[in-house]
Design an enzyme around this catalytic site. Structure first.
Site, PDB file in Angstrom:
ATOM      1  N   SER A 157       2.529   9.836  -4.662  1.00  0.00           N
ATOM      2  CA  SER A 157       3.434  10.180  -3.552  1.00  0.00           C
ATOM      3  C   SER A 157       4.857  10.364  -4.077  1.00  0.00           C
ATOM      4  O   SER A 157       5.586  11.261  -3.639  1.00  0.00           O
ATOM      5  CB  SER A 157       3.420   9.079  -2.493  1.00  0.00           C
ATOM      6  OG  SER A 157       2.133   8.941  -1.963  1.00  0.00           O
ATOM      7  N   HIS A 204      -5.201  10.803  -2.510  1.00  0.00           N
ATOM      8  CA  HIS A 204      -5.650   9.827  -1.504  1.00  0.00           C
ATOM      9  C   HIS A 204      -6.862  10.374  -0.741  1.00  0.00           C
ATOM     10  O   HIS A 204      -7.828   9.657  -0.487  1.00  0.00           O
ATOM     11  CB  HIS A 204      -4.531   9.551  -0.483  1.00  0.00           C
ATOM     12  CG  HIS A 204      -3.328   8.863  -1.048  1.00  0.00           C
ATOM     13  ND1 HIS A 204      -2.054   9.333  -0.870  1.00  0.00           N
ATOM     14  CD2 HIS A 204      -3.207   7.730  -1.772  1.00  0.00           C
ATOM     15  CE1 HIS A 204      -1.199   8.510  -1.459  1.00  0.00           C
ATOM     16  NE2 HIS A 204      -1.868   7.536  -2.025  1.00  0.00           N
ATOM     17  N   ARG A 256      -5.899   5.860 -11.294  1.00  0.00           N
ATOM     18  CA  ARG A 256      -5.630   7.164 -11.912  1.00  0.00           C
ATOM     19  C   ARG A 256      -5.681   7.081 -13.428  1.00  0.00           C
ATOM     20  O   ARG A 256      -6.240   7.926 -14.090  1.00  0.00           O
ATOM     21  CB  ARG A 256      -4.248   7.683 -11.496  1.00  0.00           C
ATOM     22  CG  ARG A 256      -4.193   8.142 -10.068  1.00  0.00           C
ATOM     23  CD  ARG A 256      -2.792   8.328  -9.621  1.00  0.00           C
ATOM     24  NE  ARG A 256      -2.081   7.062  -9.710  1.00  0.00           N
ATOM     25  CZ  ARG A 256      -0.911   6.817  -9.155  1.00  0.00           C
ATOM     26  NH1 ARG A 256      -0.294   7.753  -8.490  1.00  0.00           N
ATOM     27  NH2 ARG A 256      -0.344   5.638  -9.265  1.00  0.00           N
ATOM     28  N   LYS A 287      10.865  -1.652   2.039  1.00  0.00           N
ATOM     29  CA  LYS A 287      11.036  -0.316   1.447  1.00  0.00           C
ATOM     30  C   LYS A 287      11.627   0.645   2.466  1.00  0.00           C
ATOM     31  O   LYS A 287      11.458   0.463   3.659  1.00  0.00           O
ATOM     32  CB  LYS A 287       9.670   0.233   1.020  1.00  0.00           C
ATOM     33  CG  LYS A 287       9.212  -0.237  -0.346  1.00  0.00           C
ATOM     34  CD  LYS A 287       8.016   0.611  -0.756  1.00  0.00           C
ATOM     35  CE  LYS A 287       7.344   0.094  -2.007  1.00  0.00           C
ATOM     36  NZ  LYS A 287       6.095   0.824  -2.293  1.00  0.00           N
TER      37      LYS A 287
HETATM   38  O1  PNS Z   1       0.104   2.608  -2.020  1.00  0.00           O
HETATM   39  P1  PNS Z   1       0.626   1.353  -2.659  1.00  0.00           P
HETATM   40  O2  PNS Z   1       2.080   1.130  -2.290  1.00  0.00           O
HETATM   41  O3  PNS Z   1       0.386   1.304  -4.134  1.00  0.00           O
HETATM   42  O4  PNS Z   1      -0.212   0.139  -1.984  1.00  0.00           O
HETATM   43  C1  PNS Z   1       0.024  -1.207  -2.330  1.00  0.00           C
HETATM   44  C2  PNS Z   1      -0.709  -2.152  -1.341  1.00  0.00           C
HETATM   45  C3  PNS Z   1      -0.398  -1.775   0.080  1.00  0.00           C
HETATM   46  C4  PNS Z   1      -2.186  -2.062  -1.572  1.00  0.00           C
HETATM   47  C5  PNS Z   1      -0.256  -3.612  -1.662  1.00  0.00           C
HETATM   48  O5  PNS Z   1       1.133  -3.628  -1.852  1.00  0.00           O
HETATM   49  C6  PNS Z   1      -0.613  -4.563  -0.533  1.00  0.00           C
HETATM   50  O6  PNS Z   1      -1.762  -4.796  -0.230  1.00  0.00           O
HETATM   51  N1  PNS Z   1       0.426  -5.116   0.101  1.00  0.00           N
HETATM   52  C7  PNS Z   1       0.288  -6.035   1.208  1.00  0.00           C
HETATM   53  C8  PNS Z   1       0.873  -7.395   0.841  1.00  0.00           C
HETATM   54  C9  PNS Z   1      -0.149  -8.226   0.093  1.00  0.00           C
HETATM   55  O7  PNS Z   1      -1.250  -8.458   0.536  1.00  0.00           O
HETATM   56  N2  PNS Z   1       0.251  -8.717  -1.096  1.00  0.00           N
HETATM   57  C10 PNS Z   1      -0.600  -9.584  -1.894  1.00  0.00           C
HETATM   58  C11 PNS Z   1      -1.246  -8.860  -3.025  1.00  0.00           C
HETATM   59  S1  PNS Z   1      -0.059  -8.726  -4.333  1.00  0.00           S
END
Ligand code: PNS
Length: 163
Positions: A129, A17, A90, A41
């Site tokens: 993570s 990150h 990645r 979560k």
């Molecule tokens: O680190 P992560 O868990 O892979 O991040 C995922 C993230 C936070 C980028 C994604 O889950 C997100 O933006 N969630 C907020 C909800 C949202 O906007 N959902 C619509 C897109 S599917």
């Protein structure tokens, strides 16, 4: 002013990150790293703890701001007048998931929120993570994965859980 948001769970932030944060901060005037407050979560670290870790790790990068958000990223981006989201890729396995999120965000925002992908530096391409947490859970060495102050906090969390 060119602003971007780097959203994520950051539970916890890894060197992968941090690599994306450093590189993205050189591309934008302001980079907002925003921690998703995901009620669905059960994270290892609270949002406040994750924000604190990110603040400490990025304290020497002046154009990086740490924040948190709940709900949809497009709503957060609109409220903060941000039109670019940054995500790290990645491997090909990330691509399908990331493409779906990026396209959903473009659709939901009527094209106002685009996603820029940075390929993770090869040395961190194995890192996530979840992998870090699993290594720490089984007392493995995470010194190559996260800064020392983060490793200490992860180990403390698992020590507490075990006692
Ligand atoms: O680190 P992560 O868990 O892979 O991040 C995922 C993230 C936070 C980028 C994604 O889950 C997100 O933006 N969630 C907020 C909800 C949202 O906007 N959902 C619509 C897109 S599917």
């Amino acid at each position: 002013m060119k602003k971007a948001v780097y959203p994520g769970s950051f539970d916890p932030m890894t060197y992968g990150h941090l690599d994306i944060i450093k590189r993205a901060s050189e591309m934008f005037d302001e980079l907002v790293v925003s921690v998703l407050n995901n009620q669905g979560k059960t994270p290892l670290f609270s949002v406040e703890e994750r924000v604190k870790i990110l603040k400490e790790a990025t304290k020497d990068i002046p154009n990086v701001r740490i924040d948190s958000f709940s709900g949809l990223l497009v709503q957060y981006a609109e409220k903060n007048d941000i039109h670019v989201a940054v995500r790290g890729l990645r491997a090909i396995t990330d691509f399908e998931y990331e493409l779906q999120i990026a396209q959903t965000n473009r659709k939901l925002s009527d094209g106002k929120l685009d996603t820029v992908f940075l390929t993770t530096s090869l040395e961190y391409s194995y890192l996530s993570s979840s992998v870090v947490k699993e290594i720490a859970y089984f007392d493995g060495d995470i010194s190559q994965c996260v800064p020392d102050f983060v490793a200490k906090q992860i180990i403390e969390k698992y020590d507490k859980k075990r006692s």
